[in-house]
Structures are given as C-alpha cells and as structure tokens.
Design an enzyme around this catalytic site. Sequence first.
Site, mmCIF file in Angstrom:
data_model
loop_
_atom_site.group_PDB
_atom_site.id
_atom_site.type_symbol
_atom_site.label_atom_id
_atom_site.label_comp_id
_atom_site.label_asym_id
_atom_site.label_seq_id
_atom_site.Cartn_x
_atom_site.Cartn_y
_atom_site.Cartn_z
ATOM 1 N N ASP A 1 0.819 -1.219 0.000
ATOM 2 C CA ASP A 1 0.000 0.000 0.000
ATOM 3 C C ASP A 1 0.851 1.267 0.000
ATOM 4 O O ASP A 1 1.964 1.298 0.537
ATOM 5 C CB ASP A 1 -0.877 0.047 1.256
ATOM 6 C CG ASP A 1 -2.116 -0.804 1.137
ATOM 7 O OD1 ASP A 1 -2.189 -1.641 0.214
ATOM 8 O OD2 ASP A 1 -3.017 -0.642 1.983
ATOM 9 N N HIS B 1 3.640 -2.113 3.452
ATOM 10 C CA HIS B 1 3.807 -0.790 2.844
ATOM 11 C C HIS B 1 5.247 -0.659 2.353
ATOM 12 O O HIS B 1 6.180 -0.772 3.166
ATOM 13 C CB HIS B 1 3.523 0.321 3.860
ATOM 14 C CG HIS B 1 2.141 0.316 4.429
ATOM 15 N ND1 HIS B 1 1.748 -0.554 5.414
ATOM 16 C CD2 HIS B 1 1.055 1.086 4.135
ATOM 17 C CE1 HIS B 1 0.478 -0.326 5.729
ATOM 18 N NE2 HIS B 1 0.030 0.660 4.968
#
Length: 255
Positions: A66, A211
């Site tokens: 992400d 992430h």
Amino acid sequence: MPFGKKSPVRRKAAASVVAVAVASLVLGLAGCSADRVAPASARDDAKGEAGPVDCRKLKCIALTFDAGPGKDTPRLLDILKEEKVPATFFLLGKKHVDRYPDVVRRIAAEGHEVANHTWTHQILTGLEPDEIRQELSRTQDAIERLTGRKPTLMRPPQGRTDETVAGVSRELGLAQVLWSVTAKDYSTTDSALIRQRTLDGAEKDGIILLHDIYDGTVPAVPGIIDELKQRGFTFVTVPQLLAPAKAEPGTVYRP
C-alpha cells in the site's frame, strides 16, 4: 443504507458509527456493512478455468503493498523479479503516482497488479460521495495515463468502508480489497519484527498487507518470501486469488 448524498452532519455521524464498527476490521477481525466475500467463496461460486494458477488446488497467498510507490519500490521490484513473485500494488496518487511515473510503469510492465489507494489517503467514510469519487477517479485517471489501463481494485485507507463508499466504487468499476494479516510496518523499522508478524498471520487464501514506503519493510520481504515458499505457499495477485471469479465492483473481498 441507500446510496446517495447525505448532509455533512449525517455523514459525520455515520462516519463516527462506521469508525467504531471497523476498528476491529483494521486489526483484521471484522467486516463492514457492504457486501463482503472471502476469496474461497468467490472461487467456489464461479465456473470456468482459473488460468495458469489455480488457487482451488494450490495453497495460495497474495502479497500486497500500500501507499507507494516510494524510493524503495525499485528495490522491491528487483526482489520480486528475482524471486518470481507477483504482487498487488495499491498505489497512492499525490506525491507517489505523480512523483514516480517510471516506477508505476515498471510495476505494470513486470506483471504486477496495479490498484487504487486513493489520491490523498483520506478516510473515505468521512467524505461526501463527490469527494469519494474524486479521491478514487483522480488516481484511476493518473494510473491509466501511465499504464494504459484503469485499475479494477481499490483498498480504502485504514480499511474503512461503508455502503456509500461501496456505491461510488461500484460506479467506478472498483472492487474493494481488505486483508487478513498486517505487520503494522507503519509502527516499526524492525525488519525482523515485520517478517515475524507477517509469517505469524500467514494462511491459505490470505492477503498480506505491507507498505513499501517504510524503511523496515522492503528488507523484510526476502525472508517473508523464502519462508512462505518453504511452507508450500504459491504467491499470486489478488485477481489470481479470486480466479476463475472476477472481482465485482463495490464488493468487499477479505479472507
């Protein structure tokens, strides 16, 4: 609730209720009021061939990243290429897609799934429909300009969604994808801890949330991949995890 425009007061009230309801979802424990489907259920209800990877027969898991791309994403792509691991990238528009256009093109060119994580990472459940639409459509357009293809998947920031978000997503042709395990890599730079948290939650048909913008994450990826391969997992993109089903716009997918 019906899809439509609410007053700011009603939207704020609804957002407060949803925030409470999805607090446990963010921890990977609960769902939301929008339609929610597990990947295995989607596959079981579908007919046809799954393609080169059939997760009805294999022990599949999806690696997702992400809020990139970022400075470490090229290194991550090198690792994934070397390991022959496909991933799904939920890209953030402002200061990411617009800052790293060549990286976005590379993600798509190397066979990874390019998906939408909004333009500015605002919590969508606190926005009016037009604001939600702008957050998503602006990123859709930016990715299409770079790759020639609009995403079909999106991930709402913090996993917060409701029927209004689902309605706008449906309108834009976007299915919503949550996760089953997160290393909470936003809270630590300890790569060993990120690796262990990920491995502790890994399961068949799982969706891993990481992430690629945090310093400890990319260094943890080789160890995650090596261990999960040893455990017999096959890495897939989210569409491959669902196949032969196709992601339905507006629907929330979560193991």
